[in-house]
Structures are given as C-alpha cells and as structure tokens.
Motif scaffolding. Sequence first.
Motif, short mmCIF file in Angstrom:
data_model
loop_
_atom_site.label_atom_id
_atom_site.label_comp_id
_atom_site.label_asym_id
_atom_site.label_seq_id
_atom_site.Cartn_x
_atom_site.Cartn_y
_atom_site.Cartn_z
N GLY A 43 0.86 -1.19 0.00
CA GLY A 43 0.00 0.00 0.00
C GLY A 43 0.89 1.23 0.00
O GLY A 43 1.76 1.36 0.84
N ARG A 44 0.64 2.14 -0.95
CA ARG A 44 1.57 3.26 -1.14
C ARG A 44 0.87 4.61 -0.99
O ARG A 44 -0.25 4.80 -1.47
CB ARG A 44 2.18 3.14 -2.53
N LEU A 45 1.56 5.53 -0.34
CA LEU A 45 1.10 6.91 -0.21
C LEU A 45 2.22 7.78 -0.76
O LEU A 45 3.37 7.69 -0.28
CB LEU A 45 0.87 7.24 1.27
N GLU A 46 1.91 8.59 -1.78
CA GLU A 46 2.97 9.39 -2.40
C GLU A 46 3.47 10.46 -1.43
O GLU A 46 2.72 10.95 -0.58
CB GLU A 46 2.44 10.06 -3.68
N GLY A 47 4.74 10.82 -1.58
CA GLY A 47 5.29 11.92 -0.80
C GLY A 47 5.28 13.19 -1.63
O GLY A 47 4.74 13.22 -2.73
N LEU A 103 5.20 13.48 4.02
CA LEU A 103 6.63 13.19 3.99
C LEU A 103 7.18 13.55 2.62
O LEU A 103 6.43 13.61 1.64
CB LEU A 103 6.89 11.70 4.27
N ARG A 104 8.49 13.78 2.54
CA ARG A 104 9.10 14.00 1.23
C ARG A 104 9.05 12.72 0.41
O ARG A 104 8.81 12.72 -0.80
CB ARG A 104 10.58 14.41 1.39
N ASN A 105 9.31 11.62 1.06
CA ASN A 105 9.37 10.32 0.37
C ASN A 105 8.01 9.65 0.37
O ASN A 105 7.23 9.82 1.31
CB ASN A 105 10.34 9.39 1.10
N PRO A 106 7.73 8.85 -0.65
CA PRO A 106 6.54 8.00 -0.55
C PRO A 106 6.71 7.04 0.63
O PRO A 106 7.84 6.70 0.99
CB PRO A 106 6.55 7.21 -1.86
N ILE A 107 5.58 6.64 1.20
CA ILE A 107 5.65 5.61 2.25
C ILE A 107 4.90 4.39 1.71
O ILE A 107 3.85 4.53 1.07
CB ILE A 107 5.07 6.15 3.59
N GLU A 108 5.46 3.22 1.94
CA GLU A 108 4.78 1.99 1.51
C GLU A 108 4.63 1.07 2.72
O GLU A 108 5.60 0.85 3.45
CB GLU A 108 5.60 1.26 0.43
N ILE A 109 3.42 0.58 2.91
CA ILE A 109 3.20 -0.42 3.96
C ILE A 109 3.14 -1.77 3.25
O ILE A 109 2.35 -1.96 2.32
CB ILE A 109 1.89 -0.16 4.73
N MET A 110 4.01 -2.68 3.68
CA MET A 110 4.14 -3.95 2.95
C MET A 110 3.79 -5.13 3.85
O MET A 110 4.32 -5.27 4.95
CB MET A 110 5.60 -4.07 2.48
N GLY A 111 2.86 -5.94 3.37
CA GLY A 111 2.59 -7.22 4.03
C GLY A 111 3.33 -8.27 3.21
O GLY A 111 3.06 -8.43 2.02
N THR A 112 4.27 -8.96 3.82
CA THR A 112 5.06 -9.91 3.04
C THR A 112 4.47 -11.32 3.16
O THR A 112 3.82 -11.67 4.15
CB THR A 112 6.54 -9.92 3.48
N HIS A 113 4.74 -12.13 2.15
CA HIS A 113 4.11 -13.45 2.02
C HIS A 113 5.15 -14.55 2.27
O HIS A 113 6.25 -14.50 1.72
CB HIS A 113 3.56 -13.55 0.59
N ASP A 114 4.78 -15.52 3.06
CA ASP A 114 5.61 -16.70 3.31
C ASP A 114 6.98 -16.37 3.91
O ASP A 114 8.01 -16.79 3.41
CB ASP A 114 5.79 -17.51 2.01
N GLU A 115 6.95 -15.60 4.99
CA GLU A 115 8.19 -15.30 5.71
C GLU A 115 8.65 -16.48 6.54
O GLU A 115 9.82 -16.79 6.65
CB GLU A 115 7.98 -14.07 6.61
#
Length: 423
Positions: free
Chosen positions: A65-69, A115-127
């Motif tokens: 999920g991404r939110l632009e900065g 924020l200046r940078n985009p922020i991404e929330i990442m759910g990772t698969h099969d850790e």
Amino acid sequence: MDKQVTSTRIQKDMELFEPFTQTPGQGITRLPFSIEVRKCVDVLTKRMERAGLTVREDVAGNLIGRLEGSEPDAPALVIGSHFDSVKSGGNFDGMAGIIVGIEIVRMLRDSGTKLRNPIEIMGTHDEEGMRFGTGFFGTKAMMGEIDDEYLLRLKDSDGVSLYDAMICYGLSPDKIKDAARDYQKEIAAFIEVHIEQGPVLENSGTQLGLVNSIVGMQRYLVTVTGRPDHAGTTPMDMRIDAMECASKLISRMSDWAKEAGGEGTVATVGFVQAAPNAMNIIAQEVIFSVDVRSKEACRIDQIVGNMCAELEAVCSEKGATFKIDEKLKVPPASLDEKLLAMLAKSCCKLGLSHMHMPSGAGHDSLQTAPKIDTAMVFVPSKNGRSHCPEEWTEYSDLANAAHLVYDTLVSNYTHSTSKEAHF
Ligand code: GLV
Ligand code: MN
Ligand code: MN
C-alpha cells in the motif's frame, strides 16, 4: 497525538485478523498460499485503502500500500512485516508490524503531515517458511532472488510445488521476476516493527528494543533411508534402522550447538516424520528438519559440518543412505546505524525507554539488510512467549512503536528536516 486513540485503532485492526486461521481455537495457522491468507489479504487491502493507500499485490503475493510523498521521484520508505504464520502460533507475529505501519499512515493523515518520500506499507508473504521449509519468500522475490528452478524444486509435505501453490492462489509463477524491485532506486529504507518473541524487554521493564543485528540461518531437510523389516524377528545386528541412524544424529545437535558457542548459536530439530511409522516395523525412512542459527556464520558452518560428517559415519556403518536438502541459507546481518540513531533520538524525545539488542528470530529485515538500509523495532512479548497460541503483546506497547516510527519519519523525512536527511 493521543496514544489511547492509536492503541484502540491498532487493537481493532489486530482483532480483525484473528478469525483467519486453519486451526480455530488452537492459535493462528495461516500457511502461505492458503484460503486463510487470501481472506487476510482481502481485509488488509480494505484497511490499507481506508487509510488512504493505493494498494497492489505483486507476483509473489506481497501486498503493498503506497502513499505518495511530496517528491514523487524520491525512493520509498517501506514499513513491513509478514501476514503468514507458523502452525498454531499467535496473532501478533508479523501482523503487528503491518498494522502498526497502517496506523502510522493514519497518524500522518490526522496530523496533515506529508513526507518527502513515498511511504509503503508492505505485508510480506511466506516469511516463516512453514509450508515449504524455507523462509522469506516474499522479500527474496522482492530482492530478485527467486527463479523458476526454486519454484519447481520446493515442495510441501503433500508434494505440491511452490509453483503450483502460486497458481492455485491466483498468482503467475512464470512472471516471478516481475516481483523484483530496483531497490537501490526505489527503496530508501525498510523498517520492521515486530514483537520481541523473547523475555528480555519485559524482564528489564524496557518499552522498546532497537535491533542491531539478526542471526544468520541455515535450514535443511534430511532424509535417512534404511530397510523396513519385522521388529521382532530381525536381530539387532542385521537391521538397517533409519530411526537408529537419525536419532543418533538428532541427539547430537544440541551438543554441537553448545560446543560451537558464540552469541545466538542454536540448533533445532523441530520436525520428524517416520515411515511406515508403525510400532512393529523397523523404520524404512526418517525425515527431519534442521534449523541452525548464530550471529557468526562460521559457527553455523561448524555445526552443519559436524552434522554432515556424523550422518556419513552413522549411515555407512549401518548400511543406510541419506540425502540433505538445503532449504535456506542466509548470513547474519547488521542493521543500519543511521536509522538506529534516528530511532534512538526519537525514543529519548518521546520519553520511551529503549535498549539495543540482537534478534535470535529470523525476520524479513534479515533478507533486506545487506542491500537496503534496514531497521527493526521490538515490542515486549508477554512472558516472552511466541510461536504458540499464548503469544501476546499489549496494544499500548504497539502504540509506542507506532509513535516512535511516526516521530522518526516526521523528524527526518519532511521538508522542514531536509537538511538532516540522509539521502
Ligand atoms: C521466524 O519467526 C523464525 O525465526 O523462524
Ligand atoms: Mn515467526
Ligand atoms: Mn515474525
């Protein structure tokens, strides 16, 4: 920002995921590429979208999920952890880090901070690697380390390949390379909030842990093959007993780990399967897992070397054969000192007690750290319990982590702080 509000929102989100388990009443079992994972990802997608993120699923099944900065070409700040689980584990391992990430996005929205940078929330698969005996599939795919051979070679206990599991789940394994990111250009930092899974923070009354290193890990599946014969009529010196050979080796693993010494050095045989698995038949085959970890790669190599030599000796003496399948080999990692310093500064500013500590558990951060600036924040685990249904972390402690990472981002990655920025 009101910590009670943060804590309540985190609790509400965390509770949404409790039903997605293959073992209701016996903890969370959310094996990768399962229906339960799909349902979990659907709800996560909705929570991310509601927080204002634009959401996509990559070819490995990671959710991003991404939110632009304010600077569209700036590399992203990724906050992530995993949504799969071990067998009969708890609801906090992995999910806590994703939900805290979503809460940070809500905090940014509530405070009107860009924020200046985009922020991404990442759910990772099969850790966890629970189904295929591996680990870190989603982050490995993101780093471009998965190929077709890997997908076809790895099989679960029913003989289903990772390749076929991906197809059943609705993914396109032939496109796995599309999950790889140009991380040097696209990602500025990877930050993972995670429960400690041990007793150190709680016992010392410390609110947060800043992780400075993660143990290296090697995982193997060993198959010892003997001969099935009558348990009553075959004399002891005329049998090829796979169980005798395997158990001799298994009983030495903890001695070798103690002998190897060093920080975080452990060896575990957590899975054993015998065939035909009958009381009055000599075991024809024993399959077992070996998980070896240490802060120093040479100590892991020493234990694995002992294991190989002993298998060779025991099996040749008895006339048995063996096979060793390597499932995972990741070197130990140090986490990013600049990020750690930023987090420590914010802890002091917010009055949150903290300590620097190593991690004996494997995490997605172990996979990202050699190539992406990576930091981890630990939150206390009740009675140090984890990988069991009793796993628990106070929501107010998760809120502390959300406030810490929020402050670190706002203090270092907004325009007003651009002089202090580190990239
Ligand atoms: C994952 O939690 C691991 O350390 O095995
Ligand atoms: Mn785990
Ligand atoms: Mn975990």
